[in-house]
Each structure stands twice: as C-alpha cells, then as structure tokens.
Design a protein around this motif. Structure first.
Motif, PDB file in Angstrom:
ATOM      1  N   ILE A  16       0.752  -1.331   0.008  1.00 50.55           N
ATOM      2  CA  ILE A  16      -0.064   0.088  -0.089  1.00 50.55           C
ATOM      3  C   ILE A  16       0.919   1.519  -0.086  1.00 50.55           C
ATOM      4  CG2 ILE A  16      -1.477   1.434   1.585  1.00 50.55           C
ATOM      5  CD1 ILE A  16      -2.762  -1.264   2.198  1.00 50.55           C
ATOM      6  N   ALA A  19       1.940   1.965  -3.454  1.00 50.27           N
ATOM      7  CA  ALA A  19       0.956   2.813  -4.055  1.00 50.27           C
ATOM      8  C   ALA A  19       0.908   4.196  -3.821  1.00 50.27           C
ATOM      9  CB  ALA A  19      -0.344   2.126  -4.004  1.00 50.27           C
ATOM     10  N   PHE A  20       0.890   4.535  -2.397  1.00 46.61           N
ATOM     11  CA  PHE A  20       0.565   6.169  -2.055  1.00 46.61           C
ATOM     12  C   PHE A  20       1.922   6.777  -2.192  1.00 46.61           C
ATOM     13  CE2 PHE A  20      -3.171   4.597  -0.008  1.00 46.61           C
ATOM     14  CZ  PHE A  20      -3.805   5.540   0.271  1.00 46.61           C
ATOM     15  N   PHE A  79      -9.877   2.836   0.762  1.00 47.99           N
ATOM     16  CA  PHE A  79      -8.774   3.274   0.097  1.00 47.99           C
ATOM     17  C   PHE A  79      -9.254   3.301  -1.646  1.00 47.99           C
ATOM     18  CE2 PHE A  79      -5.489   1.527   3.058  1.00 47.99           C
ATOM     19  CZ  PHE A  79      -5.392   2.806   3.938  1.00 47.99           C
ATOM     20  N   PHE A  83      -8.894   6.322  -4.443  1.00 42.02           N
ATOM     21  CA  PHE A  83      -7.997   6.322  -5.696  1.00 42.02           C
ATOM     22  C   PHE A  83      -8.901   6.387  -6.813  1.00 42.02           C
ATOM     23  CE2 PHE A  83      -4.693   4.303  -3.184  1.00 42.02           C
ATOM     24  CZ  PHE A  83      -3.649   4.903  -3.543  1.00 42.02           C
ATOM     25  N   GLY A 144       8.276   3.221  -4.083  1.00 39.84           N
ATOM     26  CA  GLY A 144       7.112   4.398  -4.433  1.00 39.84           C
ATOM     27  C   GLY A 144       7.781   5.429  -5.183  1.00 39.84           C
ATOM     28  N   PHE A 161      -2.652   6.114  -9.613  1.00 39.38           N
ATOM     29  CA  PHE A 161      -3.834   5.932  -8.935  1.00 39.38           C
ATOM     30  C   PHE A 161      -4.481   4.537  -9.255  1.00 39.38           C
ATOM     31  CE2 PHE A 161      -3.932  10.797  -9.385  1.00 39.38           C
ATOM     32  CZ  PHE A 161      -3.224  11.030  -8.477  1.00 39.38           C
ATOM     33  N   GLY A 164      -3.080   2.046  -7.479  1.00 43.25           N
ATOM     34  CA  GLY A 164      -3.498   2.094  -5.712  1.00 43.25           C
ATOM     35  C   GLY A 164      -5.017   1.222  -5.759  1.00 43.25           C
ATOM     36  N   SER A 168      -4.851  -1.869  -3.273  1.00 49.59           N
ATOM     37  CA  SER A 168      -5.789  -2.039  -2.155  1.00 49.59           C
ATOM     38  C   SER A 168      -6.772  -2.942  -2.127  1.00 49.59           C
ATOM     39  CB  SER A 168      -6.587  -0.439  -2.242  1.00 49.59           C
ATOM     40  OG  SER A 168      -5.766   0.542  -2.082  1.00 49.59           O
TER      41      SER A 168
END
Length: 385
Positions: A16, A19-20, A79, A83, A144, A161, A164, A168
């Motif tokens: 996660i 992704a962020f 989440f 996104f 990331g 995004f 993500g 998620s």
C-alpha cells in the motif's frame, strides 16, 4: 499467530505504501500545478494532518471496544474509492479535500496497527517487531518514489492511481483472510505518570516537522533546482536508507529504551534538517536521508516501543490514539505556519525555526530518562477461548 500478524501487516503495508508514496512525496508540486500557491499548499497539508489527527482517538476507542482487526479492515476498505476519486478530480481544492477525507479514514487504523504489532511480538520482542514493520513500510516509501520517477514524467499520475486501486483490493483481501485478533492481556500500566512530558515533547517535535514537511519538495525544486525526477529519486534514496536503518533501530531501542531513543531522534532530526537547506547535489541526498532515518526510523520505532512499554492492553489503542491526535494537531499547525512563513519571511526561515524547535523538543523527556521498565504480562486464560 503472533509472527503472522506482524508479517501480514508489514507486507501489506509495504504494498500500500508503494502505491501511495509513488505520488505523495510530490503532492505539494501536484497541487501547485493544479493552481495552488505555496501558502495554499501549506493550508492543504494542515487540513490533511487535522483529519488524520482527529481520527486517532475514535480509532483507539473503537479498537479497544471492537478489536484491532475490524478497524484495520474498515480503514483499508476506504482506499479504493479514494483512488477512484483521484482519477476524476483535477481541481487543487477538491484533491486536497479528497486526500483529507481519505486521511481521516486511513488514520482510524493507526492505533490498531501499533497495538496489534505490540501484542503480536512475543517471539521478536516489541522493538524488533516495530523495527521489522518500519523496515518494510519505509522500503515501500522508497520504492514508491522510484516508481513515480519512472512513470510520472511520461504518463502522468493516473496510472499510479489505478495501481492504488488494484493494490488496495488485494491487501484488503489478504488482511481479511490472514489477520487474527491478538489475545487479551492482564497488565499494569504506568502510562498516566509519564503522559504529560511525553505529550509535550512529541507535540513540540511534530510542530517542527509539520513546518517543513510540505516545503521540502518545493525548496528542492525552487532553490536547489532539482527536477521532479531528481526529487523523487532523492526521496527514494532517503526512504531506502531509512528502511535499512529500521532493523538497526529496533536493536538499538531494545538496548536503550523507547524514551531515550526518542530523545536521540529529536536531536538528530534538528541537526540534519538544518544542514540540508545549506547543501546541494549529492550532499542534499545524504542529509535528507539522515534526517529521514532519525524521523521515520529511530523516532517511529522508539515511539511505538515507548507507548507499548507504558500501557496495558485494554487501554493501549486509546493511548496511541490520544497521543497521536495531539501530535497530529501540532503537525497540522506546523504545516499551516510553514506555508505562511515561506510567503512572509522567505524559504529559509521555516527550516531554521523548525530545526531549533526539534533540538528543544527533547527537554521534557529528560525527566523521564530513567524510564519505567516494561510491564510484566500474563495471558488471561479466558482470552484464549
């Protein structure tokens, strides 16, 4: 079961966080390109930090009432819609509001995360468990930005995004299937005796970090003349070294204790953040890495260990939430102040002020240098049924 909880939380957090962090580190620049000024970026981050902070106490109370796992799953489930909204929104204010709302729901799980790690670490030891978790978490925040530096210049933010959304959903399924609620403990707690100086010290420290956190990428672009790709790689190197250092931080905190670890991290953060603004080129990469090691490796491991040492199981998540809501509000106030200071006094002043505050923030903890030893715990037979 205990080791599995730590492993599942650590591995899914890694995914996660990749992704962020692929876009988060340059979110201030993303907001600027959508029309926000530097002061508005500071206000946006202040709003995000307030949302995160306000979620901590209810998150802790709900965790102590309903259990760790259910709150973690609730937060993770939010989440995906976040996104999706990031794919659709192209106005800086709307994006800032979406990030703030997501920050609130994501923050609900924070006390449950810390508590589950502390309560699932018998084989590793609390400090080493937090060290392992922070190792993979910071590794995610290293990978990331590297991923972002490869994708954003050519394809923009939208592919990240979409990533993500996929990550998620996968992590939600893994956490639902593999996490198990830790057994309840019968413990004694001395948390109330040390709450006030600990809160003061952490709040002052987070005020200082809030002042400069949204300004670092802006300073790097405008005064160090780094490109977006170079800024992402700077954060990649910082987070990679922070990840590696987390394992050593766990071993160090096992020896010196959580409170002494916090004192060391506060002083180190102040020194390295000050030196960073006077550096250029590769020196900037090295100094931001040292600042991140003090902030996200040593401080995080020490914080989790200190609270775990000073709290009983039935109040632990509430204690994490109480401390984090106050420090989060301090961080939020700092973000607002930093943006205003940049506009009014120039770009160096926020960093000079923040580094001075960091150095002073360790003073309240000196009275606690002889920390209370960790409470002895016995597993309640009824909790194993």
């Amino acid at each position: 079961m205990s080791s599995r909880n730590v492993s599942v939380l650590s591995i899914t957090s890694f995914a996660i966080d990749v992704a962020f962090s692929s876009w988060w580190m340059i979110l201030p620049l993303y907001l600027e390109r959508l029309g926000a000024g530097v002061a508005e970026v500071g206000i946006s981050f202040s709003l995000v930090n307030v949302a995160w902070a306000l979620s901590q106490l209810p998150g802790g109370l709900l965790s102590d009432r309903f259990g760790r796992k259910v709150i973690i799953l609730l937060s993770t489930s939010t989440f995906v819609p976040f996104f999706i909204s990031m794919l659709l929104l192209k106005d800086w204010l709307a994006v800032a509001l979406a990030v703030a709302i997501s920050s609130f729901f994501a923050g609900l799980q924070n006390p449950s995360f810390s508590s589950m790690i502390a309560e699932s670490s018998e084989k590793l030891g609390v400090a080493r468990a937090f060290g392992f978790y922070n190792f993979l978490m910071n590794l995610g925040w290293a990978v990331g930005p590297l991923l972002g530096s490869l994708i954003i210049p050519s394809y923009g933010f939208d592919p990240l995004f979409i990533l993500g959304i996929v990550v998620s959903l996968s992590c939600l399924a893994a956490r639902a299937a593999l996490l198990k609620e830790p057994p309840k403990m019968e413990e004694s707690s001395s948390f109330g005796l040390t709450l006030i100086p600990l809160l003061i010290s952490l709040s002052v420290f987070q005020l200082a970090n809030g002042i400069i956190s949204p300004l670092i990428p802006i300073y790097a672009e405008k005064l160090m003349y780094f490109s977006l790709e170079e800024i992402e790689r700077m954060f990649f190197s910082a987070q990679l070294l922070t990840s590696i250092a987390s394992i050593a931080a766990g071993s160090l905190v096992m020896k010196i204790g959580g409170l002494r670890g916090l004192m060391l991290s506060f002083v180190s953060s102040g020194i390295f953040s000050l030196l960073w603004i006077f550096s250029r080129a590769y020196a900037a990469f090295i100094l931001i890495s040292l600042y991140y090691i003090a902030l996200f490796s040593l401080a995080e491991v020490s914080f989790g260990t200190a609270i775990s040492e000073l709290t009983a199981r039935d109040r632990r998540a509430t204690a994490f939430g109480t401390v984090t809501i106050l420090t989060g509000l301090s961080h939020s106030a700092g973000s607002y102040l930093g943006g205003i200071l940049w506009e009014v006094s120039g770009p160096e002043i926020p960093f000079l002020l923040a580094s001075s505050i960091m150095l002073l923030s360790s003073i309240p903890l000196r009275a606690l240098s002889n920390a209370t030893p960790p409470p002895r715990c016995t597993t309640s037979p009824s909790s194993l049924s």
